[in-house]
Enzyme design. Structure first.
Site, PDB file in Angstrom:
ATOM      1  N   CYS A  86       7.557   0.167   6.151  1.00 28.83           N
ATOM      2  CA  CYS A  86       6.957   1.320   5.478  1.00 28.83           C
ATOM      3  C   CYS A  86       7.903   1.779   4.378  1.00 28.83           C
ATOM      4  CB  CYS A  86       6.738   2.443   6.500  1.00 28.83           C
ATOM      5  SG  CYS A  86       6.056   3.957   5.785  1.00 28.83           S
ATOM      6  N   LEU A  87       7.349   2.126   3.230  1.00 31.31           N
ATOM      7  CA  LEU A  87       8.172   2.591   2.116  1.00 31.31           C
ATOM      8  C   LEU A  87       8.923   3.880   2.462  1.00 31.31           C
ATOM      9  CD1 LEU A  87       5.731   1.921  -0.877  1.00 31.31           C
ATOM     10  CD2 LEU A  87       7.620   0.494  -0.043  1.00 31.31           C
ATOM     11  N   HIS A  94      -0.935   7.485   7.872  1.00 26.05           N
ATOM     12  CA  HIS A  94      -0.211   8.428   7.009  1.00 26.05           C
ATOM     13  C   HIS A  94      -1.037   9.676   6.747  1.00 26.05           C
ATOM     14  CE1 HIS A  94       3.629   6.763   5.851  1.00 26.05           C
ATOM     15  NE2 HIS A  94       3.071   5.579   5.625  1.00 26.05           N
ATOM     16  N   GLN A 129       3.101  10.011   0.761  1.00 28.84           N
ATOM     17  CA  GLN A 129       4.398   9.382   0.564  1.00 28.84           C
ATOM     18  C   GLN A 129       5.022   9.747  -0.779  1.00 28.84           C
ATOM     19  OE1 GLN A 129       2.800   5.413   2.063  1.00 28.84           O
ATOM     20  NE2 GLN A 129       4.982   5.298   2.565  1.00 28.84           N
ATOM     21  N   GLY A 134       0.849  -1.180   0.000  1.00 36.31           N
ATOM     22  CA  GLY A 134       0.000   0.000   0.000  1.00 36.31           C
ATOM     23  C   GLY A 134       0.885   1.229   0.000  1.00 36.31           C
ATOM     24  N   HIS A 194      -2.392   1.406   8.851  1.00 32.49           N
ATOM     25  CA  HIS A 194      -1.099   2.035   8.579  1.00 32.49           C
ATOM     26  C   HIS A 194      -1.269   3.182   7.576  1.00 32.49           C
ATOM     27  CE1 HIS A 194       3.358   1.941   7.821  1.00 32.49           C
ATOM     28  NE2 HIS A 194       2.950   2.424   6.665  1.00 32.49           N
ATOM     29  N   GLU A 195      -1.997   2.917   6.490  1.00 37.29           N
ATOM     30  CA  GLU A 195      -2.191   3.952   5.468  1.00 37.29           C
ATOM     31  C   GLU A 195      -3.064   5.094   6.003  1.00 37.29           C
ATOM     32  OE1 GLU A 195      -0.185   3.917   3.116  1.00 37.29           O
ATOM     33  OE2 GLU A 195       0.375   1.804   3.136  1.00 37.29           O
TER      34      GLU A 195
END
Length: 179
Positions: A96-97, A142, A51, A46, A138-139
């Site tokens: 996480c990216l 963000h 991001q 995701g 998680h998303e």
């Protein structure tokens, strides 16, 4: 459209407030495609618009994780909101990216329900359990500026910051040349 560079912490853009999407237009569809291209380039499950440095309130999730056929496109969540979360918790490492090669143990609800608008402009709900619940939460974090480092103490946060800053310096200007 394009693979865009993922914003890496401690970049302040990851903390900016996300802004609601009023309507699905070409710019939203272009952002969706950039999110798809960038997520797959980074092997993510995701990714949130923040991001990529875009403040619009949107994230995507890999289709198989979202319970759809692998051949479907990633699921877009525009203006998502948490409807409910279970009392039962799960405790697992999370990546996480925006924190490459960093994994942190995070306690989250085992199940959750999220309401959002799709790329077709229609509202929908998704109920997630285990990994999908973790990914959705998680998303959503963000979009409120909450990050992985918010789940650790100050010493570990400082160690992560030092490591990512060193990595950025080692990468030099190469990242921007590749974008």
């Amino acid at each position: 459209m394009a693979v865009r560079p993922v914003v890496i912490w401690p970049d302040d853009r990851l903390r900016q407030p996300s802004v609601p999407i009023a309507q699905v237009d070409d710019s939203v569809r272009a952002l969706y495609q950039d999110l798809v291209d960038s997520m797959y380039a980074e092997n993510g499950l995701g990714i949130a618009a923040l991001q990529l440095g875009d403040p619009r309130r949107m994230f995507i999730v890999e289709p198989k994780l979202a319970g759809r056929p692998e051949t479907d496109p990633p699921v877009a969540f525009l203006n998502p909101e948490l409807v409910e979360a279970s009392e039962e918790q799960q405790d697992s490492e999370e990546g996480c990216l925006s924190f490459p090669e960093i994994y942190i143990k995070v306690k989250r609800p085992m199940r959750c329900k999220v309401r959002a608008m799709g790329l077709d402009g229609q509202p929908f709900e998704v109920e997630g359990e285990r990994l999908l619940a973790r990914c959705l939460l998680h998303e959503l974090d963000h979009l409120t500026g909450k990050l992985l480092v918010d789940f650790v103490g100050p010493l570990k946060r400082q160690m992560i910051k030092k490591r990512l800053t060193r990595q950025k310096a080692a990468d030099g200007d190469g990242d921007e040349a590749e974008a």
